[in-house]
Design a protein around this motif. Structure first.
Motif, mmCIF file in Angstrom:
data_model
loop_
_atom_site.group_PDB
_atom_site.id
_atom_site.type_symbol
_atom_site.label_atom_id
_atom_site.label_comp_id
_atom_site.label_asym_id
_atom_site.label_seq_id
_atom_site.Cartn_x
_atom_site.Cartn_y
_atom_site.Cartn_z
ATOM 1 N N TRP A 62 27.365 -37.139 20.297
ATOM 2 C CA TRP A 62 27.114 -36.842 18.889
ATOM 3 C C TRP A 62 26.527 -38.073 18.199
ATOM 4 C CZ3 TRP A 62 30.675 -37.645 14.379
ATOM 5 C CH2 TRP A 62 30.196 -36.996 13.234
ATOM 6 N N THR A 68 22.739 -38.687 13.304
ATOM 7 C CA THR A 68 24.115 -39.150 13.216
ATOM 8 C C THR A 68 24.180 -40.660 13.374
ATOM 9 O OG1 THR A 68 24.556 -37.131 14.435
ATOM 10 C CG2 THR A 68 26.419 -38.561 13.991
ATOM 11 N N VAL A 71 23.082 -42.507 10.244
ATOM 12 C CA VAL A 71 24.083 -42.421 9.178
ATOM 13 C C VAL A 71 25.304 -43.256 9.541
ATOM 14 C CG1 VAL A 71 25.616 -40.860 7.921
ATOM 15 C CG2 VAL A 71 23.275 -40.162 8.436
ATOM 16 N N HIS A 262 34.822 -29.588 15.070
ATOM 17 C CA HIS A 262 34.482 -29.990 13.695
ATOM 18 C C HIS A 262 35.542 -30.913 13.105
ATOM 19 C CE1 HIS A 262 37.103 -26.531 12.473
ATOM 20 N NE2 HIS A 262 37.311 -27.236 11.395
ATOM 21 N N ILE A 265 34.637 -34.587 13.394
ATOM 22 C CA ILE A 265 33.404 -34.881 12.645
ATOM 23 C C ILE A 265 33.694 -35.144 11.180
ATOM 24 C CG2 ILE A 265 31.318 -33.797 11.756
ATOM 25 C CD1 ILE A 265 30.884 -32.432 14.251
ATOM 26 N N ARG A 266 34.694 -34.441 10.687
ATOM 27 C CA ARG A 266 34.953 -34.399 9.243
ATOM 28 C C ARG A 266 34.987 -35.778 8.560
ATOM 29 N NH1 ARG A 266 33.405 -30.337 6.507
ATOM 30 N NH2 ARG A 266 33.199 -31.536 4.606
ATOM 31 N N LEU A 268 33.305 -38.201 8.738
ATOM 32 C CA LEU A 268 31.980 -38.692 8.362
ATOM 33 C C LEU A 268 31.617 -38.299 6.928
ATOM 34 C CD1 LEU A 268 29.707 -40.285 9.864
ATOM 35 C CD2 LEU A 268 28.526 -38.112 10.085
ATOM 36 N N ALA A 269 32.337 -37.327 6.391
ATOM 37 C CA ALA A 269 32.060 -36.924 5.019
ATOM 38 C C ALA A 269 32.205 -38.096 4.059
ATOM 39 C CB ALA A 269 32.988 -35.789 4.607
ATOM 40 N N VAL A 272 29.077 -39.917 2.680
ATOM 41 C CA VAL A 272 28.234 -39.464 1.570
ATOM 42 C C VAL A 272 28.465 -40.319 0.315
ATOM 43 C CG1 VAL A 272 27.562 -37.507 0.157
ATOM 44 C CG2 VAL A 272 28.166 -37.158 2.546
#
Lengths: 390, 711, 181
Positions: A62, A68, A71, A262, A265-266, A268-269, A272
């Motif tokens: 990923w 990815t 970021v 998921h 992954i979360r 990574l929010a 933002v």
């Protein structure tokens, strides 16, 4: 570092190796050199290690994705920039509380969905914590005397508690509690997925339904196990625990490769508010055409870099890139281009002539202008005056 | 009969647990076909599905049509009768409301005579209801004062058609043929916004090379792609039509054989149009000579042409003249009664066509009969089972009814399916007139601006809660199906009229159990009239995809083309119009130096009582605006979006400016769908056409002011 | 049979029926996913509809750090998967055509999916079904080729011969290759 990397088949296998090594080390420390290892859980332990390997592989793949990676790199850089300390802390804290702890955004999508997801996620998190804690021996219960248990974490004795106290009951029943939460959540999710037309539009069985059935199997068999224990005196207990073990192993192996991925992954929010839009809906970069704020510099830089790295050539004649314009202007530019209306035409005082001669308002067939232009009476009779184009 | 009609091979999406009911839209005259989605378990309306196989609209819908279903189960619906006590509406039972109406109506009639009650109808409802409004007024209440909102909509077209062709059917040809037409001459019609689903036919024709001539003060979406855009000054249509006819005659584009055999007055027309040279026409209309000449050549040389017009030409003091002149243009070219050619008006309201045929008009009886004609009176009296002398005489037109209210001649009014305090011109006066009434009853399903003034509001049903027929823009009679049961205690208008008639002691004349029985009576009542519905049945409508009237026999299939052999005038010949140009009822002067014209936007329908309650439509168009040309805006120093003040001798309003080059420099445009202080009709002129009594909504003089020091 | 979405901007009359209809589609949550904009209202009433092109290699999916944008076997580019989307909006900035929309409240991206529940069954999407002007059409691939060819021929008649390099600029774009084999 590079030499170390070379001694492995690939980066991913290197990471996997170290993850296993770390896990085994932690087990060794926690179980006092495997003395306190619970051999009944050995099957779970092996499955958990496979789970860890799977997760590592998926995570590294990923992070290899251009988008990815970009970021994540920016996040790392920003994380260690002193000037951004306050922003970082605030971003992570807010994301953690709103997004992960309370899952506010899911409640905005609907109360039903909010409750459903909260039940599944927290039920799973509780169960996972206890399962991994016990299988890897990170946590164990030692009997001090006939009335008192002690919780031992990483081989360090901590809390003491009465063997049949309220607190002890909660701790013993942690798995059951988690299972009941998941059971409620999964039933709600299944009901929704079976009846709601809207979710069915893009739902896929193997992706959306299968994990629910797996979770249902795990929690179902686990709870039956408890029921057999408490009410049936352990009848059929042996078979049931085997079945339960099989379901758990399936879930652990499935986890990194299906929808449940998921979860890791979360976090990574947090990137933002950390990197891009600090406060929701407030933009700082202006569109090159209309001048309205539509994004922020860092994000556009990232987007352009990601697209560039993947050979998307979205450069215009004047050297600007399409992402320098706000979405509205991008749509407009496209329509102007297709209608060949980019340059001003016609009488500047009248309405813009959208009939540019290339795109005829006649959309399809063109009738010869000469059919109409002549001011003299046509000699042909009216009846013969069929249009030329017919 | 199946509730879901679809042809073989047509696929529709039917979701599990839902059924589709085939019907038509409730809004404009296009009456687009649609299926309504109903949840089978809850029996609630949940959405809409396109009706791909409806012959006229092919599944196309405008945003109003797509969202129409949202008005059915709307939270604003009135579910029980409302009675105003001490200025506040109190929910009450039907019994109580009817008792009150009975005592008031009977009391007033005993004291001031039968004519002290007026009925104000509307045509956004089925033929059955429209027919019954006429009967209700004349038999149930026995009053002569009945008129309807079609007076603001279609009466000039009706007048003009009756004058020239002898019969008023909105279109002389089926619209599915428009794609084969070579040239459209459209006057005063913002087709793209007011009848969006008709655009497919014009665009299809354009695909085949058809030419488009549009006469409009604004560069509308149709004018934008027109071959000639005649950007005329509002209110100069009659000069334009005369000018074009002058050119047609000059260049001998006249179909002499047709004129000789089928038309009267050609010599007079020639004489009248002689002075309308391009120069003279251009001077009046403001359209350049070059454009006039080009338009005349295109129109004159096209083998098949259709002349179309709408409210822009009709809502004027010379609306009837305009209609007859434009119709004469088609006659000169010998186009009426032939394939893919003819003349048509764009019917504004859902049942604007059917509603004006069956006796809702002050001077009309069912089947386009005249109330002044003894023969017609006798026939209808017989159908209704009353004595001929009991039949009231002719009343007055809609706007004139307000004069009578102010003069206390009409003391009570029953408004059915209309919202006159928004849709009338000069509404400040109309509001006063309605306030001076002793008693006002309004049937509506939302609390409209008119209903707010009422003493009793009776809850009517929406179009989807009752069945019936309507007559669409082409003159095609189509079927509206009942989709769901009425919400709360609401009742269909026909039932309400029936209940009141019973209270007035006339119950025996209203024995209906369902709309079909009313339709059967309407068939007999219209038999032998011009709009003859005798041969139409609900089953025939389903079988034939609608039936075009007149249908004089039971086994008659309907009449898609009219006037193929002869016109409906007495001598069978069309009367060419001989009309000079006249100034509008109000002209610009130094105090009011600009022209104001009003119209619709695509997102709203008429007074907006329904569409202003739909989320999507309000998001797209929440308030009125005034369109101003940048040059004019520059003169006044007005920026885009700035609030400005408009005033006429009748009223004042403030609204935001929208600056666009797509309008004449001397003209302002305001959409009229809002009520109270947002209503454009505070400004409009109530000058009436002498023949059709249609007010001049489209032309008045206005003053534009910048609101200084205010944002 | 291949079906595609075909747009002809100059046909658009700006009624926004497509947007109202978009709200009616399954899973659209009563929010429109397409656009109708004025080119410039001050200049003219010309409007144009815009929907997703359903790119074969979508930039939006490529810039998504969460890998949340999926393509169905028919080639439809779906909205970001709700469980994966982290709400960064890279897709809205990456898309060359300005298509994806973002809901800040619900933290999800949503975009035109050609009414997946309808087109999957071979039924025209809502926007194309209701579009009164046929500015949006759902037609066979071959029919689209025919239309484009006619436009090119027309340009030749007009004497404005397109060069090889810009030939396709002279014909309307087609959107979203779709097969429902």
């Amino acid at each position: 570092m590079e030499r170390l990397e070379r001694s492995f088949y690939s980066k991913t296998s290197m990471y996997s190796f170290f993850v296993i090594l770390g896990l085994l080390l932690s087990m060794m420390v926690a179980t006092d050199r495997f003395i306190h290892m619970d051999m009944a859980l050995i099957g779970y332990a092996i499955a958990s290690i496979i789970f860890a390997i799977g997760l590592t592989i998926r995570m590294s793949f990923w992070f290899y994705r251009t988008a990815t990676n970009r970021v994540a790199k920016r996040s790392l850089k920003n994380l260690f920039t002193k000037e951004r300390l306050i922003r970082n802390v605030r971003s992570i804290a807010i994301t953690f509380v709103d997004n992960i702890l309370l899952q506010k955004f899911i409640f905005k999508r609907g109360l039903y969905r909010g409750i459903q997801h909260l039940m599944i996620s927290w039920g799973c998190l509780i169960s996972f914590a206890i399962t991994f804690g016990l299988t890897f021996g990170w946590m164990r219960f030692d009997l001090i005397d006939s009335e008192t248990y002690q919780i031992v974490v990483f081989n360090i004795p901590t809390l003491k508690m009465a063997a049949h106290g309220v607190f002890a009951e909660i701790v013993y029943n942690g798995l059951n509690l988690g299972a009941i939460m998941v059971l409620i959540g999964v039933s709600m999710a299944l009901a929704r997925r079976l009846t709601n037309y809207d979710v069915k539009v893009t739902q896929r069985f193997e992706f959306d339904m299968l994990p629910l059935f797996i979770l249902l199997a795990v929690t179902g068999t686990g709870l039956i196990l408890t029921v057999l224990y408490t009410f049936f005196d352990g009848w059929m207990h042996h078979y049931m625990s085997l079945i339960h073990q099989v379901t758990v192993v399936i879930m652990l192996i499935y986890f990194p490769f299906g929808k449940l991925f998921h979860v890791p992954i979360r976090p990574l929010a947090a990137a933002v508010p950390m990197n891009y839009q600090e406060v929701a809906k407030i933009d700082s970069r202006n569109c090159k055409s209309c001048g309205e704020a539509y994004s922020n510099d860092d994000q556009i830089a990232d987007v352009q870099a990601i697209l560039g790295a993947q050979e998307f050539d979205l450069k215009l004649n004047d050297g600007t890139l399409l992402s320098d314009y706000c979405p509205r202007c991008r749509r407009r530019m496209r329509a102007l281009k297709v209608m060949n209306m980019e340059a001003p035409q016609g009488d500047p005082y009248g309405p813009v002539n959208t009939n540019n001669g290339i795109h005829l308002p006649g959309f399809g067939q063109k009738r010869s202008e000469s059919f109409y232009v002549s001011t003299e009476k046509k000699q042909a009779k009216e009846e013969n005056n069929e249009p030329v184009s017919r | 009969m199946s509730q879901f009609l679809v042809k073989d091979g047509v696929k529709n999406q039917i979701r599990k647990g839902e059924k589709l009911v085939t019907t038509h839209c409730c809004y404009c005259g296009m009456q687009c076909g649609m299926h309504i989605r109903v949840n089978e378990k809850t029996n609630k309306v949940v959405g809409v599905e396109p009706r791909y196989d409806w012959v006229l609209t092919r599944g196309k819908m405008c945003p109003k049509g797509v969202t129409a279903y949202q008005t059915i189960d709307h939270p604003d619906r009135i579910k029980r009768p409302l009675i105003k006590k001490n200025g506040k509406f109190i929910e009450s039972s039907w019994e109580e409301a009817l008792d009150l109406i009975q005592s008031k109506f009977l009391g007033l009639q005993n004291q001031y005579g039968k004519d002290s009650i007026g009925v104000y109808g509307g045509v956004s409802m089925t033929n059955e209801k429209c027919y019954l409004v006429g009967k209700y007024a004349r038999v149930g209440l026995g009053t002569r004062y009945i008129d309807y909102n079609g007076r603001y909509c279609m009466s000039s077209a009706a007048g003009g058609f009756n004058k020239t062709l002898g019969m008023d059917r909105g279109s002389t040809l089926p619209w599915t043929e428009l794609e084969h037409t070579d040239c459209f001459f459209m006057a005063g019609s913002n087709t793209a916004e007011c009848h969006p689903t008709s655009i497919q036919w014009f665009w299809k024709a354009k695909d085949k090379g058809a030419k488009l001539i549009v006469a409009d003060p604004r560069e509308t979406a149709t004018a934008r792609v027109a071959d000639v855009h005649l950007d005329l000054l509002p209110g100069t249509d009659s000069a334009l039509a005369n000018g074009i006819m002058h050119l047609l005659i000059e260049h001998d584009y006249v179909d002499h054989g047709y004129i000789a055999s089928r038309c009267n007055n050609y010599a007079e027309l020639k004489e009248m149009t002689a002075k309308f040279t391009p120069a003279y026409t251009s001077e009046i209309t403001g359209v350049s000579e070059e454009k006039l000449i080009k338009a005349a050549h295109i129109f004159g040389q096209s083998p098949r042409s259709v002349v179309m017009f709408a409210r822009g030409a009709e809502q004027q003091t010379k609306g009837v003249d305009n209609v007859s002149l434009y119709t004469s243009m088609a006659l000169l070219r010998g186009q009426i009664g032939k394939f893919a050619s003819g003349v048509a008006t764009f019917t504004g309201q859902g049942n604007g066509q059917g509603g004006r045929e069956h006796g809702q008009k002050a001077d009309a009886l069912p089947g386009y009969r005249k109330i002044a004609n003894p023969k017609d009176r006798e026939y209808i009296a017989k159908v209704w089972g009353i004595e001929e002398k009991e039949m009231p005489q002719e009343g007055v037109s809609a706007y004139e009814m307000f004069h009578l209210m102010e003069a206390k001649k009409i003391r009570a009014l029953h408004v059915i399916c209309s919202n006159p305090v928004v849709s009338s011109p000069n509404i400040n006066y109309v509001q006063k007139a309605l306030e001076s009434l002793d008693f006002l009853v309004v049937n509506d399903f939302f609390l409209s601006e008119t209903a707010e003034l009422a003493d009793v509001v009776l809850p009517a049903v929406t179009w989807a809660e009752d069945e019936g027929t309507t007559t669409n823009i082409e003159g095609r009679v189509i079927r509206i199906r009942k989709v769901v049961e009425p919400l709360g205690e609401s009742k269909p208008d026909w039932e309400i009229m029936q209940l009141i008639a019973e209270r007035m002691g006339k119950g025996e004349f209203f024995p209906y159990k369902e709309p079909r029985e009313i339709f059967d009576e309407l068939r007999i009542a219209s038999k032998g009239g011009k709009a003859d519905y005798y041969g139409i049945t609900y089953e025939k409508i389903d079988d034939q995809e609608g039936v075009f009237w007149p249908v004089p026999e039971e086994n008659h299939l309907g009449t898609p083309y009219v006037f193929t052999e002869r016109f409906a005038t007495e001598d069978g010949k069309a009367n060419l119009a001989v009309c000079d140009w006249k100034e509008p009822g109000e002209v610009t002067n130094s105090n009011y130096p600009l022209w104001l014209t009003t119209g619709r936007v695509v997102f709203h329908y008429l007074s907006g009582n329904q569409t202003r309650r739909v989320g999507f439509l309000m998001e797209k168009c929440p308030e009125p605006f005034v369109e101003i040309h940048p040059e004019l805006a520059g003169e006044y120093g007005i920026a885009d979006g700035e609030r400005v003040k408009l005033s006429t001798p009748r009223g004042v309003m403030e609204l935001p400016a929208k600056i666009t080059k797509a309008i004449r420099k001397d003209t302002l445009f305001v959409p009229y769908h809002w009520g109270k202080e947002m209503s454009a009709n505070q400004l409009t002129s109530p000058a009436l056409d002498p023949f059709s009594r249609m007010p001049e909504f489209k032309v008045c003089a206005v003053k534009l002011e910048k609101l200084s020091n205010r944002r | 049979m291949n079906k595609i979405m075909y747009l002809e901007f100059e046909r658009c009359i700006g009624c926004r029926a497509c947007q109202a209809a978009c709200r009616e589609c399954g899973d659209h949550d009563a929010k429109e996913r397409n656009y109708v904009d004025y080119i410039d209202f001050t200049e003219s009433r010309q409007t144009f509809p815009m929907i997703c092109m359903q790119c074969k290699d979508p930039a939006c999916a490529r810039v998504c750090p969460a890998n949340a944008i999926q393509i169905t076997e028919e080639g439809v580019v779906l909205s970001a998967m709700e469980e994966k989307c982290i709400g960064c909006r890279n897709c809205t900035f990456g898309c060359p055509f300005g298509i994806p929309k973002f809901d800040f409240e619900k933290n999800k991206m949503y975009k035109c999916d050609m009414c997946y529940d309808r087109t999957r069954e071979g039924i025209s999407p809502m926007c194309a079904s209701v579009c009164p002007s046929d500015a949006i059409r759902f037609i066979d691939f071959d029919e689209m080729q025919e239309l484009r060819r006619r436009r090119v021929q027309m340009n030749l008649i007009e004497g404005k011969k397109p060069m090889e390099g810009n030939k396709w600029e002279y014909v309307p774009e087609f959107f979203g290759v779709y097969s429902d084999s």
